[in-house]
Design an enzyme around this catalytic site. Structure first.
Site, PDB file in Angstrom:
ATOM      1  N   ASP A 185       8.803   8.991 -25.282  1.00  0.00           N
ATOM      2  CA  ASP A 185       8.529  10.393 -25.002  1.00  0.00           C
ATOM      3  C   ASP A 185       8.477  11.091 -26.360  1.00  0.00           C
ATOM      4  OD1 ASP A 185       8.140  12.829 -23.740  1.00  0.00           O
ATOM      5  OD2 ASP A 185       9.660  12.447 -22.212  1.00  0.00           O
ATOM      6  N   TRP A 186       7.964  12.311 -26.369  1.00  0.00           N
ATOM      7  CA  TRP A 186       7.682  12.985 -27.634  1.00  0.00           C
ATOM      8  C   TRP A 186       8.991  13.334 -28.353  1.00  0.00           C
ATOM      9  CZ3 TRP A 186       3.842  11.130 -25.498  1.00  0.00           C
ATOM     10  CH2 TRP A 186       2.511  11.336 -25.906  1.00  0.00           C
TER      11      TRP A 186
END
Length: 747
Positions: A285-286
């Site tokens: 995920d970012w």
């Protein structure tokens, strides 16, 4: 060790786990008789693990021609939504896009929006609404729209579906997810994934794993039993990989048993890549990568993220999987073969989606057919929770005046919620849908009644206007519930949005006060609830005759709602999540721990496997509305249940008849009860379902096969799935609390 600024802030939940297309190009016909979308392009034939291995020789040749710097450049982001390529070898950047219910309107490389004239995409109903259809064929059609539109916008990976289990009704991201039940989640996710990937686009299953709350999501350390992990929280991810053929998967922000999920040895190396044989790409995920050595050794293949405070001057080579990795390999501390494996997985996705060595067919953006799919999903998603005295459906011939009350009647929801926001060419609101359907034959008035503001205070003037409108109308349609936040754009608002959980189950903006006053003024009030899950209805549920759960129903939501309210569509949605009477009745709050220990951020899932209806039914706690519940304007009879063994499986057969006067659809649900076991098992568990469309007086034979694993539990001592011989009850009904037929089988 190089890393990004600690001030990094995630603006959107960009999930980059891409799922693999495991089915061939076929036309799917929905059970309603209408054809679902037809696959235009198929991916290469998959191996048993789902991902095509036909290009391994080509991949190995490419890797042999790369410099170490070129390899490492592929392991991290090159912009907000792309990862690095190797232009001299014809390897493009990999381009990702949210979201799970519509292709986001961002520019290809940054967070800025393209102009509205050329980037408008289909706003589908959200994930919880899709699951409420209980129709996997619609899941495929849903995914097909996403795949086609991602392709039209030049994307390679669509960041969805989200398959995390709804552990608490407060989770701000429940609206994106599918269910509290792993079986229902699995079946809907597999359809979705195949729909996306049959278009030559990779789907991304997220967020792996145990990402069940937004509050403290990057800090909590989740602890649960191995049995809870295997029986509740992993099955949908496993189905996405082994049945859906997921090409990529996204790691979650939280820790699991002391180690961050994105580089978790047990979750990724042991289970995902080991037990399940996953050959595809694991993406963070970012901003979820926090340790270079753990990411390298524990299965992270691609680090994504954006430091918004440094834009546009971000040095992506300073990511955890950037220049530091080059130095580690050069010094002999990390073998280059480890880097090669990560690059190989990225290239497999590229070959599988025809980014390399193939040619994509054209996509399509926001077509009429896609909009019709959005409407069809919304129609089947709407759940009729209550209908005393047959207040619904409303009659255009008998009703002369309707007061539509509630700010959600005119509020557009598409650009809310965080990273899953969508900008469609239009969005039909509930008020517009009602006005368009009734035309000039019925007088429709509107009063907002409440304001969507941070203050959340009752507005006496608006309430007085709403009460007067209710008194002057034959019928009232109140449209309230949740919103995505305080503004049309996500700002970290406290409701259905990424990055925040709800503070309680109480409807915001003093709606309980407003609704109570309206019901006193006009008891013929239909309550329509917008939102990603339940609200506390105890202040007014006994005073209202009709309640409709509308979720976030997409760009044609107002059209679908009006058709249901006036009987042009017979509601057939069923709850994919239990609605508790009170928050404290929910298992995570009654038995477990939420939102986590304040001192250690340790989060104990003490409710264990007793999530959702498994808790309500086993511990004899009455929900307000049960899992699987949903009324119809017609009625259905169940008969002639026949259960028999068929090898290692059990075949369940019965007759279902439409005993009413209107055509409609029933979801036949099959639950299993283990009469006696060496471990505590739930009162019942969903193991099969089928949506059946019937004309008045029509009967159909429903046949469902329960495989051996429908009767198993996970034995922690043996570390394997076990089927204990004995008697099992097969329970067939219209919801978890509405069992119509049952039989016994001995295995």
């Amino acid at each position: 060790m190089t890393h990004r600024s600690s001030s990094w802030r995630k603006l959107g939940c960009l999930a980059f786990a891409a799922l693999l297309a495991a089915c061939s190009s076929t036309q799917t016909t929905s059970t309603s008789g209408a054809p679902a979308a037809t696959a235009v392009q198929t991916s290469p034939a998959p191996d048993p693990n789902g991902i095509s291995m036909a290009h391994e020789a080509d991949i190995n040749k490419l890797i042999s021609q790369m410099t170490l710097e070129e390899k490492v450049n592929m392991l991290h982001a090159s912009s907000s939504f792309t990862s690095g390529g190797v232009p001299r070898l014809g390897i493009p950047e990999l381009t990702t896009s949210d979201g799970p219910h519509g292709v986001r309107p961002e520019h290809g490389r940054d967070w800025s929006l393209d102009n509205a004239g050329n980037d408008s995409s289909t706003y589908l109903p959200t994930g919880i609404a899709l699951a409420a259809t209980w129709n996997p064929e619609l899941g495929y059609a849903f995914g097909e729209v996403l795949g086609q539109e991602a392709k039209a916008r030049g994307k390679d990976v669509i960041l969805g579906p989200g398959v995390n289990i709804m552990r608490t009704p407060l989770n701000g991201r429940n609206f994106e997810y599918l269910s509290e039940d792993p079986y229902l989640t699995s079946r809907m996710a597999v359809g979705y994934i195949k729909g996306v990937q049959d278009q030559g686009i990779a789907a991304c299953v997220k967020h792996y794993a145990a990402n069940n709350q937004e509050i403290k999501r990057a800090k909590v350390d989740v602890h649960m039993s191995e049995r809870a992990l295997r029986e509740i929280y992993l099955p949908a991810f496993k189905a996405a990989i082994t049945e859906g053929g997921a090409l990529t998967i996204m790691g979650a922000y939280n820790k699991f048993r002391g180690q961050y999920c994105t580089h978790n040895q047990y979750l990724i190396n042991d289970i995902l890549k080991g037990e399940w044989g996953f050959k595809g790409l694991v993406m963070s995920d970012w901003g979820a990568v926090l340790n270079t050595m753990e990411a390298l050794h524990n299965g992270t293949d691609l680090e994504m993220g954006t430091d918004l405070l440094q834009m546009p001057n971000i040095n992506y080579h300073k990511f955890y999987l950037g220049d530091t990795v080059v130095a580690l390999v050069r010094s002999g501390k990390v073998p280059e073969a480890l880097i090669d494996d990560k690059v190989r997985r990225i290239l497999r996705v590229m070959y599988h989606t025809n980014m390399i060595g193939g040619q994509r067919t054209p996509g399509a953006l926001s077509t009429k057919a896609h909009q019709q799919t959005a409407q069809k999903v919304a129609e089947e998603a709407l759940v009729l929770l209550k209908n005393e005295g047959n207040l619904l459906p409303l009659s255009k011939d008998k009703v002369k005046t309707i007061a539509v009350i509630g700010a959600n009647a005119t509020r557009k929801q598409a650009m809310g919620g965080g990273s899953s926001q969508v900008r469609p060419p239009y969005e039909v609101t509930p008020l517009q849908g009602i006005q368009q359907l009734v035309g000039t034959g019925v007088k429709v008035t509107y009063a907002p009644g409440f304001e969507v503001t941070r203050a959340e205070k009752a507005n006496p003037k608006l309430i007085a206007e709403a009460v007067q409108a209710a008194k002057n109308a034959d019928r009232v349609v109140y449209v309230g519930g949740w919103t995505h936040g305080y503004t049309d754009n996500w700002d970290g608002g406290a409701f259905d949005a990424e990055g925040a959980d709800k503070p309680s189950l109480t409807m915001p903006f003093a709606q309980n006060h407003l609704l109570t006053a309206i019901l006193q003024a006009n008891p013929n009030t239909v309550v329509v609830l917008i939102g990603g899950g339940p609200v506390d209805m105890t202040p007014w549920i006994n005073q209202t005759k009709a309640v409709v759960q509308a979720w976030y129903p997409g760009m044609e939501g107002g059209t679908a709602l009006a058709k249901v309210l006036f009987g042009e569509i017979n509601p057939s949605g069923k709850l994919p999540v239990s609605f508790p009477k009170r928050l404290q009745d929910s298992p995570a709050h009654a038995l477990g721990q939420y939102p986590g220990d304040k001192d250690t951020i340790r989060l104990e899932y003490r409710e264990d496997i007793f999530v959702g209806y498994r808790y309500f039914d086993t511990y004899k706690v009455a929900p307000l509305f049960s899992f699987g519940h949903g009324l119809s304007y017609t009625s259905f009879g169940y008969s002639n249940l026949d259960v028999r063994q068929d090898g290692d499986a059990v075949q369940v057969r019965l007759q279902v008849q439409n005993t009413g006067r209107l055509a409609g659809a029933e979801v036949v649900q099959v639950y299993v009860n283990d009469e006696q076991a060496s471990v505590k098992r739930p009162e019942k568990e969903l193991k099969g379902f089928q949506k059946v469309f019937l004309r008045p007086n029509e009967s159909k034979t429903v046949t469902l096969t329960l495989p051996k694993d429908a009767f198993q539990f996970y034995d922690e001592a043996k570390r394997q799935w076990v089927l204990e011989p004995g008697k099992f009850q097969i329970l067939v009904g219209s919801s978890s609390r509405d069992i119509r037929e049952q039989a016994e089988v001995t295995l």
